[in-house]
Design a protein around this motif. Structure first.
Motif, PDB file in Angstrom:
ATOM      1  N   MET A 172      -6.860   4.021  -0.140  1.00  0.00           N
ATOM      2  CA  MET A 172      -7.485   3.122  -1.113  1.00  0.00           C
ATOM      3  C   MET A 172      -7.215   1.685  -0.664  1.00  0.00           C
ATOM      4  SD  MET A 172      -6.590   4.939  -4.756  1.00  0.00           S
ATOM      5  CE  MET A 172      -7.308   3.618  -5.683  1.00  0.00           C
ATOM      6  N   TYR A 173      -8.231   0.838  -0.785  1.00  0.00           N
ATOM      7  CA  TYR A 173      -8.116  -0.565  -0.413  1.00  0.00           C
ATOM      8  C   TYR A 173      -8.394  -1.437  -1.629  1.00  0.00           C
ATOM      9  CZ  TYR A 173      -8.513   1.011   4.443  1.00  0.00           C
ATOM     10  OH  TYR A 173      -8.322   1.636   5.652  1.00  0.00           O
ATOM     11  N   TRP A 174      -7.706  -2.562  -1.714  1.00  0.00           N
ATOM     12  CA  TRP A 174      -8.001  -3.579  -2.720  1.00  0.00           C
ATOM     13  C   TRP A 174      -7.451  -4.901  -2.221  1.00  0.00           C
ATOM     14  CZ3 TRP A 174      -4.455   0.329  -3.574  1.00  0.00           C
ATOM     15  CH2 TRP A 174      -3.136  -0.052  -3.744  1.00  0.00           C
ATOM     16  N   THR A 175      -7.640  -5.927  -3.006  1.00  0.00           N
ATOM     17  CA  THR A 175      -7.160  -7.245  -2.615  1.00  0.00           C
ATOM     18  C   THR A 175      -6.249  -7.809  -3.694  1.00  0.00           C
ATOM     19  OG1 THR A 175      -8.940  -8.496  -3.669  1.00  0.00           O
ATOM     20  CG2 THR A 175      -9.340  -7.709  -1.423  1.00  0.00           C
ATOM     21  N   TYR A 176      -5.434  -8.762  -3.280  1.00  0.00           N
ATOM     22  CA  TYR A 176      -4.683  -9.566  -4.240  1.00  0.00           C
ATOM     23  C   TYR A 176      -4.350 -10.902  -3.599  1.00  0.00           C
ATOM     24  CZ  TYR A 176       0.036  -8.809  -2.253  1.00  0.00           C
ATOM     25  OH  TYR A 176       1.154  -8.795  -1.453  1.00  0.00           O
ATOM     26  N   ASP A 177      -4.089 -11.879  -4.441  1.00  0.00           N
ATOM     27  CA  ASP A 177      -3.738 -13.217  -3.981  1.00  0.00           C
ATOM     28  C   ASP A 177      -2.295 -13.209  -3.485  1.00  0.00           C
ATOM     29  OD1 ASP A 177      -2.981 -15.923  -3.733  1.00  0.00           O
ATOM     30  OD2 ASP A 177      -4.239 -16.532  -5.411  1.00  0.00           O
ATOM     31  N   MET A 217       6.518  -3.306  -2.873  1.00  0.00           N
ATOM     32  CA  MET A 217       7.799  -2.670  -3.151  1.00  0.00           C
ATOM     33  C   MET A 217       7.681  -1.412  -4.000  1.00  0.00           C
ATOM     34  SD  MET A 217       9.743  -4.577  -1.387  1.00  0.00           S
ATOM     35  CE  MET A 217      11.385  -4.122  -1.917  1.00  0.00           C
ATOM     36  N   GLN A 218       6.758  -1.389  -4.943  1.00  0.00           N
ATOM     37  CA  GLN A 218       6.664  -0.212  -5.807  1.00  0.00           C
ATOM     38  C   GLN A 218       5.682   0.828  -5.269  1.00  0.00           C
ATOM     39  OE1 GLN A 218       6.210  -2.306  -9.658  1.00  0.00           O
ATOM     40  NE2 GLN A 218       8.167  -1.353 -10.157  1.00  0.00           N
ATOM     41  N   LEU A 219       4.497   0.399  -4.864  1.00  0.00           N
ATOM     42  CA  LEU A 219       3.522   1.363  -4.353  1.00  0.00           C
ATOM     43  C   LEU A 219       3.749   1.706  -2.881  1.00  0.00           C
ATOM     44  CD1 LEU A 219       0.156   0.122  -5.908  1.00  0.00           C
ATOM     45  CD2 LEU A 219       1.649   1.967  -6.708  1.00  0.00           C
ATOM     46  N   GLY A 220       4.312   0.790  -2.127  1.00  0.00           N
ATOM     47  CA  GLY A 220       4.463   1.000  -0.692  1.00  0.00           C
ATOM     48  C   GLY A 220       3.177   0.784   0.070  1.00  0.00           C
ATOM     49  N   ALA A 221       2.259  -0.026  -0.488  1.00  0.00           N
ATOM     50  CA  ALA A 221       0.994  -0.321   0.189  1.00  0.00           C
ATOM     51  C   ALA A 221       1.244  -1.242   1.378  1.00  0.00           C
ATOM     52  CB  ALA A 221       0.011  -0.972  -0.789  1.00  0.00           C
ATOM     53  N   ASP A 222       0.362  -1.154   2.358  1.00  0.00           N
ATOM     54  CA  ASP A 222       0.445  -1.992   3.555  1.00  0.00           C
ATOM     55  C   ASP A 222      -0.551  -3.132   3.461  1.00  0.00           C
ATOM     56  OD1 ASP A 222       2.322  -0.382   4.997  1.00  0.00           O
ATOM     57  OD2 ASP A 222       0.687   1.013   5.434  1.00  0.00           O
ATOM     58  N   VAL A 223      -0.113  -4.324   3.840  1.00  0.00           N
ATOM     59  CA  VAL A 223      -1.040  -5.444   3.933  1.00  0.00           C
ATOM     60  C   VAL A 223      -1.768  -5.299   5.267  1.00  0.00           C
ATOM     61  CG1 VAL A 223      -1.302  -7.941   4.056  1.00  0.00           C
ATOM     62  CG2 VAL A 223       0.354  -6.937   2.474  1.00  0.00           C
ATOM     63  N   ALA A 224      -3.066  -5.074   5.181  1.00  0.00           N
ATOM     64  CA  ALA A 224      -3.859  -4.828   6.379  1.00  0.00           C
ATOM     65  C   ALA A 224      -4.447  -6.106   6.976  1.00  0.00           C
ATOM     66  CB  ALA A 224      -4.996  -3.851   6.051  1.00  0.00           C
ATOM     67  N   VAL A 231      -5.049  -4.862   1.029  1.00  0.00           N
ATOM     68  CA  VAL A 231      -3.975  -3.879   1.152  1.00  0.00           C
ATOM     69  C   VAL A 231      -4.560  -2.479   1.259  1.00  0.00           C
ATOM     70  CG1 VAL A 231      -2.211  -5.260  -0.002  1.00  0.00           C
ATOM     71  CG2 VAL A 231      -3.639  -3.751  -1.353  1.00  0.00           C
ATOM     72  N   ALA A 232      -3.830  -1.638   1.950  1.00  0.00           N
ATOM     73  CA  ALA A 232      -4.224  -0.241   2.138  1.00  0.00           C
ATOM     74  C   ALA A 232      -3.107   0.637   1.598  1.00  0.00           C
ATOM     75  CB  ALA A 232      -4.441   0.045   3.622  1.00  0.00           C
ATOM     76  N   TRP A 233      -3.495   1.559   0.738  1.00  0.00           N
ATOM     77  CA  TRP A 233      -2.550   2.525   0.179  1.00  0.00           C
ATOM     78  C   TRP A 233      -2.927   3.888   0.741  1.00  0.00           C
ATOM     79  CZ3 TRP A 233      -2.239   4.304  -5.581  1.00  0.00           C
ATOM     80  CH2 TRP A 233      -0.989   4.870  -5.830  1.00  0.00           C
TER      81      TRP A 233
END
Length: 165
Positions: free
Chosen positions: A9-14, A26-33, A59-61
């Protein structure tokens, strides 16, 4: 979503929003792509973007990987003298295995009190993140430094990345 075959799953954040950094990394363990400058344009009508534009992390989860959230104890102490904070001068960190990028803990409060200060945070962090990603670093954690009123992204250089020295 796994049931329909989705594995990432991909999404964005500031990147300036500390609570999102902590949650995503830290909580989800997503990677900043990827870091995208002004993803939605330099100016929008949203008060969320006032003074800071619309830079975003993508980010990629990875849903099929058994991943645990990053343990805060696995990160170096905040006062580690050998880990440079690269906001002001990223090029001074060439060769460092780890670097940090500082952000405010509450960019929304800064936006309400001083758009100039909010813009300065973006002006300092944008080139730091761009430099780090261009030189083979990836985000491996995020820490809150409450006494200093800042958060720190932890970035580590991929040992397989081409040398930049």
């Amino acid at each position: 979503v796994r049931a329909i075959g989705v594995s990432v799953m991909y999404w964005t954040y500031d990147p300036l929003v500390a609570r999102n950094a902590y949650f995503n990394i830290m909580q989800l363990g997503a990677d900043v792509a990827e870091y995208v400058k002004d993803m939605y344009g330099a100016r929008t009508s949203s008060v969320l973007h006032e003074g800071v534009g619309t830079d975003r992390f993508i980010v990629a989860w990875h849903l099929d990987e058994v991943r645990k959230a990053v343990a805060r104890s696995a990160l170096p102490p905040l006062d580690s003298p050998d880990i440079p904070v690269i906001n002001a001068a990223p090029e001074g960190a060439i060769g460092a295995r780890r670097v940090r990028v500082a952000i405010p803990l509450h960019i929304d409060q800064i936006q309400r009190s001083s758009l100039t200060e909010a813009a300065q945070w973006r002006a300092e962090t944008r080139p730091a993140f761009q430099w780090a990603f261009a030189h083979g670093y990836r985000i491996v954690g995020f820490q809150r430094d409450d006494p200093a009123g800042r958060g720190l992204y932890e970035l580590e250089r991929d040992p397989t990345a081409p040398s930049t020295t």
